[in-house]
Write an enzyme that holds these catalytic residues in place. Sequence first.
Site, PDB file in Angstrom:
ATOM      1  N   THR A  82      53.681  17.516  70.792  1.00 29.98           N
ATOM      2  CA  THR A  82      54.429  18.042  71.949  1.00 29.98           C
ATOM      3  C   THR A  82      55.905  18.238  71.605  1.00 29.98           C
ATOM      4  O   THR A  82      56.517  19.236  71.990  1.00 29.98           O
ATOM      5  CB  THR A  82      54.288  17.074  73.149  1.00 29.98           C
ATOM      6  OG1 THR A  82      52.905  16.963  73.481  1.00 29.98           O
ATOM      7  CG2 THR A  82      55.071  17.565  74.349  1.00 29.98           C
ATOM      8  N   HIS A 120      47.077  24.436  62.589  1.00 26.78           N
ATOM      9  CA  HIS A 120      47.999  24.312  63.714  1.00 26.78           C
ATOM     10  C   HIS A 120      47.390  23.597  64.921  1.00 26.78           C
ATOM     11  O   HIS A 120      48.058  22.805  65.564  1.00 26.78           O
ATOM     12  CB  HIS A 120      48.449  25.722  64.113  1.00 26.78           C
ATOM     13  CG  HIS A 120      49.465  25.768  65.195  1.00 26.78           C
ATOM     14  ND1 HIS A 120      50.690  25.138  65.090  1.00 26.78           N
ATOM     15  CD2 HIS A 120      49.456  26.357  66.420  1.00 26.78           C
ATOM     16  CE1 HIS A 120      51.390  25.356  66.199  1.00 26.78           C
ATOM     17  NE2 HIS A 120      50.652  26.070  67.025  1.00 26.78           N
ATOM     18  N   GLY A 133      57.643  27.840  71.261  1.00 30.09           N
ATOM     19  CA  GLY A 133      57.635  29.041  72.108  1.00 30.09           C
ATOM     20  C   GLY A 133      57.713  28.707  73.572  1.00 30.09           C
ATOM     21  O   GLY A 133      58.444  29.335  74.334  1.00 30.09           O
ATOM     22  N   GLY A 134      56.932  27.719  74.016  1.00 33.39           N
ATOM     23  CA  GLY A 134      57.049  27.305  75.397  1.00 33.39           C
ATOM     24  C   GLY A 134      55.732  27.124  76.110  1.00 33.39           C
ATOM     25  O   GLY A 134      54.709  26.816  75.505  1.00 33.39           O
ATOM     26  N   GLU A 172      54.686  36.359  73.903  1.00 31.59           N
ATOM     27  CA  GLU A 172      54.108  36.023  72.601  1.00 31.59           C
ATOM     28  C   GLU A 172      52.860  36.851  72.389  1.00 31.59           C
ATOM     29  O   GLU A 172      52.355  37.514  73.311  1.00 31.59           O
ATOM     30  CB  GLU A 172      53.803  34.524  72.524  1.00 31.59           C
ATOM     31  CG  GLU A 172      55.073  33.684  72.498  1.00 31.59           C
ATOM     32  CD  GLU A 172      54.795  32.220  72.246  1.00 31.59           C
ATOM     33  OE1 GLU A 172      54.282  31.911  71.161  1.00 31.59           O
ATOM     34  OE2 GLU A 172      55.071  31.413  73.127  1.00 31.59           O
ATOM     35  N   HIS A 228      48.071  28.775  62.238  1.00 30.43           N
ATOM     36  CA  HIS A 228      49.181  29.599  62.722  1.00 30.43           C
ATOM     37  C   HIS A 228      49.587  30.553  61.604  1.00 30.43           C
ATOM     38  O   HIS A 228      49.723  30.124  60.447  1.00 30.43           O
ATOM     39  CB  HIS A 228      50.367  28.719  63.130  1.00 30.43           C
ATOM     40  CG  HIS A 228      51.340  29.442  63.984  1.00 30.43           C
ATOM     41  ND1 HIS A 228      52.167  30.420  63.496  1.00 30.43           N
ATOM     42  CD2 HIS A 228      51.605  29.357  65.304  1.00 30.43           C
ATOM     43  CE1 HIS A 228      52.905  30.904  64.486  1.00 30.43           C
ATOM     44  NE2 HIS A 228      52.587  30.279  65.590  1.00 30.43           N
ATOM     45  N   ARG A 271      42.768  29.981  70.525  1.00 35.16           N
ATOM     46  CA  ARG A 271      43.690  29.707  71.627  1.00 35.16           C
ATOM     47  C   ARG A 271      44.772  30.779  71.749  1.00 35.16           C
ATOM     48  O   ARG A 271      45.348  31.198  70.744  1.00 35.16           O
ATOM     49  CB  ARG A 271      44.359  28.351  71.380  1.00 35.16           C
ATOM     50  CG  ARG A 271      45.486  28.036  72.330  1.00 35.16           C
ATOM     51  CD  ARG A 271      45.941  26.603  72.206  1.00 35.16           C
ATOM     52  NE  ARG A 271      46.792  26.347  71.070  1.00 35.16           N
ATOM     53  CZ  ARG A 271      48.123  26.461  71.086  1.00 35.16           C
ATOM     54  NH1 ARG A 271      48.753  26.877  72.169  1.00 35.16           N
ATOM     55  NH2 ARG A 271      48.835  26.161  70.020  1.00 35.16           N
ATOM     56  N   ARG A 285      46.108  35.328  67.390  1.00 32.34           N
ATOM     57  CA  ARG A 285      46.551  34.493  66.279  1.00 32.34           C
ATOM     58  C   ARG A 285      45.564  34.480  65.108  1.00 32.34           C
ATOM     59  O   ARG A 285      45.953  34.512  63.951  1.00 32.34           O
ATOM     60  CB  ARG A 285      46.712  33.078  66.813  1.00 32.34           C
ATOM     61  CG  ARG A 285      47.790  32.322  66.226  1.00 32.34           C
ATOM     62  CD  ARG A 285      47.989  31.052  67.014  1.00 32.34           C
ATOM     63  NE  ARG A 285      49.226  31.085  67.755  1.00 32.34           N
ATOM     64  CZ  ARG A 285      49.698  30.055  68.444  1.00 32.34           C
ATOM     65  NH1 ARG A 285      49.021  28.934  68.497  1.00 32.34           N
ATOM     66  NH2 ARG A 285      50.841  30.153  69.070  1.00 32.34           N
TER      67      ARG A 285
HETATM   68  C1  LIG Z   1      55.091  23.019  65.523  1.00 29.35           C
HETATM   69  C2  LIG Z   1      54.259  23.200  66.767  1.00 29.35           C
HETATM   70  C3  LIG Z   1      54.612  24.161  67.696  1.00 29.35           C
HETATM   71  C4  LIG Z   1      53.855  24.325  68.864  1.00 29.35           C
HETATM   72  N1  LIG Z   1      54.275  25.221  69.820  1.00 29.35           N
HETATM   73  C5  LIG Z   1      53.600  25.264  71.001  1.00 29.35           C
HETATM   74  C6  LIG Z   1      54.103  26.047  72.086  1.00 29.35           C
HETATM   75  O1  LIG Z   1      55.169  26.658  71.997  1.00 29.35           O
HETATM   76  N2  LIG Z   1      53.399  26.065  73.245  1.00 29.35           N
HETATM   77  C7  LIG Z   1      52.224  25.374  73.403  1.00 29.35           C
HETATM   78  O2  LIG Z   1      51.614  25.443  74.483  1.00 29.35           O
HETATM   79  N3  LIG Z   1      51.743  24.624  72.388  1.00 29.35           N
HETATM   80  C8  LIG Z   1      52.404  24.537  71.218  1.00 29.35           C
HETATM   81  N4  LIG Z   1      51.930  23.737  70.221  1.00 29.35           N
HETATM   82  C9  LIG Z   1      50.722  22.940  70.455  1.00 29.35           C
HETATM   83  C10 LIG Z   1      51.060  21.786  71.386  1.00 29.35           C
HETATM   84  O3  LIG Z   1      52.349  21.311  71.077  1.00 29.35           O
HETATM   85  C11 LIG Z   1      50.067  20.645  71.256  1.00 29.35           C
HETATM   86  O4  LIG Z   1      48.755  21.113  71.242  1.00 29.35           O
HETATM   87  C12 LIG Z   1      50.246  19.708  72.450  1.00 29.35           C
HETATM   88  O5  LIG Z   1      51.590  19.290  72.537  1.00 29.35           O
HETATM   89  C13 LIG Z   1      49.326  18.520  72.324  1.00 29.35           C
HETATM   90  O6  LIG Z   1      49.698  17.585  73.297  1.00 29.35           O
HETATM   91  P1  LIG Z   1      48.916  16.211  73.365  1.00 29.35           P
HETATM   92  O7  LIG Z   1      49.594  15.399  74.414  1.00 29.35           O
HETATM   93  O8  LIG Z   1      47.482  16.469  73.484  1.00 29.35           O
HETATM   94  O9  LIG Z   1      49.124  15.564  71.905  1.00 29.35           O
HETATM   95  P2  LIG Z   1      50.455  15.113  71.142  1.00 29.35           P
HETATM   96  O10 LIG Z   1      51.667  15.714  71.736  1.00 29.35           O
HETATM   97  O11 LIG Z   1      50.228  15.322  69.695  1.00 29.35           O
HETATM   98  O12 LIG Z   1      50.503  13.553  71.435  1.00 29.35           O
HETATM   99  C14 LIG Z   1      49.519  12.698  70.925  1.00 29.35           C
HETATM  100  C15 LIG Z   1      50.031  11.282  71.053  1.00 29.35           C
HETATM  101  O13 LIG Z   1      48.975  10.373  70.775  1.00 29.35           O
HETATM  102  C16 LIG Z   1      49.443   9.350  69.911  1.00 29.35           C
HETATM  103  N5  LIG Z   1      48.269   8.818  69.227  1.00 29.35           N
HETATM  104  C17 LIG Z   1      47.431   9.441  68.358  1.00 29.35           C
HETATM  105  N6  LIG Z   1      46.449   8.605  67.977  1.00 29.35           N
HETATM  106  C18 LIG Z   1      46.672   7.429  68.615  1.00 29.35           C
HETATM  107  C19 LIG Z   1      46.025   6.173  68.609  1.00 29.35           C
HETATM  108  N7  LIG Z   1      44.945   5.929  67.872  1.00 29.35           N
HETATM  109  N8  LIG Z   1      46.523   5.176  69.373  1.00 29.35           N
HETATM  110  C20 LIG Z   1      47.641   5.371  70.119  1.00 29.35           C
HETATM  111  N9  LIG Z   1      48.308   6.548  70.145  1.00 29.35           N
HETATM  112  C21 LIG Z   1      47.825   7.553  69.408  1.00 29.35           C
HETATM  113  C22 LIG Z   1      50.449  10.081  69.021  1.00 29.35           C
HETATM  114  O14 LIG Z   1      51.336   9.166  68.401  1.00 29.35           O
HETATM  115  C23 LIG Z   1      51.147  10.949  70.065  1.00 29.35           C
HETATM  116  O15 LIG Z   1      52.109  10.196  70.763  1.00 29.35           O
HETATM  117  C24 LIG Z   1      52.683  23.550  69.062  1.00 29.35           C
HETATM  118  C25 LIG Z   1      52.326  22.584  68.132  1.00 29.35           C
HETATM  119  C26 LIG Z   1      53.107  22.391  66.988  1.00 29.35           C
HETATM  120  C27 LIG Z   1      52.697  21.326  66.020  1.00 29.35           C
END
Ligand SMILES: Cc1cc2nc3c(=O)[nH]c(=O)nc-3n(C[C@H](O)[C@H](O)[C@H](O)COP(=O)(O)OP(=O)(O)OC[C@H]3O[C@@H](n4cnc5c(N)ncnc54)[C@H](O)[C@@H]3O)c2cc1C
Length: 504
Positions: free
Chosen positions: A46, A333, A51-52, A119, A233, A368, A278
Amino acid sequence: MAGQESTEVLIVGGGIAGCAAALASARTDAEVTLATKARRPEDASTWWAQGGIAISRDDPEQFKQDIIDASAGTADPEAVDVLVEKANDAVRDVLVETLEVPFDTGDGNDDFDFDFGREAAHDEERILHVDASTGSYVLERFLAFVDDHPDIHVLDDTAALDLITHEGEVRGAYLESGGDVRPIFAGATVLATGGVGDLYPESTNPSGSTGDGIAMAALAGADVADMEFVQFHPTVYVDEGGTLLISEAVRGEGAILQNAYGERFMPAYDEDAELAPRDVVARAVKRERDLSGEVFLDVSEVDFAGQFPDLVEQCEQRGIDWESGIPVTPAQHFLCGGISVDGRGRASLDGLYAVGECAHTGVHGANRLASTSLLEGLVWGLRAGEDAPGREPMPMDVPDLNDRDPALPDSFAREKFTRLRRVMGEYVDIDRDPDELDRALGVLRRLKGEVDAYVRTRTSRSLYELRNASVVALLIARAAAENDESVGTHNLVEPEESVGLHAE
Ligand SMILES: Cc1cc2nc3c(=O)[nH]c(=O)nc-3n(C[C@H](O)[C@H](O)[C@H](O)COP(=O)(O)OP(=O)(O)OC[C@H]3O[C@@H](n4cnc5c(N)ncnc54)[C@H](O)[C@@H]3O)c2cc1C
């Protein structure tokens, strides 16, 4: 069992999805524990989102259609309805009004007065952003909110190792912190552990993205789906310092892709050229790199410094001469598949929820659409967080995982991870050859067997991460080997197949 730790709702993961679930559960006055293995905010994908976050503007039906088109018609229409219909209320309520994320503002002509970005594969400008650093602005505020909330107990640097189950029901998880492992019992357990980037040699994800939640859920018997759909990506700069994503928003503003001969190649691959979905652009970039040696993102027609100052700063820190074109390559990605859940994030086991990137809601199908992942994490996080409270935790006797040998030779984990990444990078990447997938399955099965032998007698975070990565790698390779239809991100090829300007 007196004194055993318990909580009404246990959330595992502190990205947008876990924080949204915590907020929604706490709003029902539930007692919430949020455990995250992150040591710093940058450990969640996150944080890195650039991009947003897409929302619905004048035409929600067109937004739905864009998601379905980008997925090559494979997204689940009911899940897409949930996403789009809940998008604006969720963004307004949580991101704008509660967290006060300072999204870039617009010209004052819109109900939501923001500077909407565009995008690839979006029919219109509909993406809220803060420069090209949206994720960090969102997560910083979200983490401060959950930290300050009296009903949310946050455990940082605390990893869930395994789920606790009883007769098909999930009753909590083992948590590890500072080498100590303890069970915590929960009425509902919400997995929000993010993606699987650590399975690949090159990924935009932060390290620690080992697919923990997916592995824990699958090992407990929960259904998973669409695991073969790993998104790459198309425009990532890679050097020995790691990866730097160049947001799709830059192509949305007019940047073009050129091969090593200075030729713009995307129009030969797709009528939408650089704004094609993508998966299409990633395959084309890979092919042009194979054929000509290099691919560059030409930003000369974009006000790059004016519109993307954060990216310019990062390019300059990495010594990239962006004015001459940014060398780019595809890199892992996002995972479109994951733990199967319904519209409220409920998995197939009682007491278990999954939200965010570790979950399979059906929204993304085989590919996606850009900027829908933060939205999915927010919407499903809120829905699961509302649904989860109300069940009593049920403590029970469980084995003590501390009573084991913690020592694991560093070289063991390092060597296994290197082997796993090499197999995934060579055989389970953008182009997939059925013979290579079979080869990958053989290697991964052997590797998982070796890791399992250690897990039977030892407990450590890094060993469980390796175990989780090997489980998820096998799930991906197996799903890919079983799917004989090329669709979206799952692209089956003959070894020397090639398309493009030089193939004639
Ligand atoms: C560089 C980049 C750019 C991106 N740009 C965009 C964008 O512009 N717009 C968009 O919609 N998406 C974007 N994405 C995708 C998006 O950011 C992610 O898919 C999204 O943020 C995932 O959110 P999440 O809460 O599921 O996981 P994450 O944000 O990855 O959070 C997972 C959390 O779980 C914790 N965790 C993992 N395993 C364990 C465990 N066993 N025990 C305890 N904690 C654990 C990690 O430490 C972390 O805190 C991008 C991704 C990247 C990498």
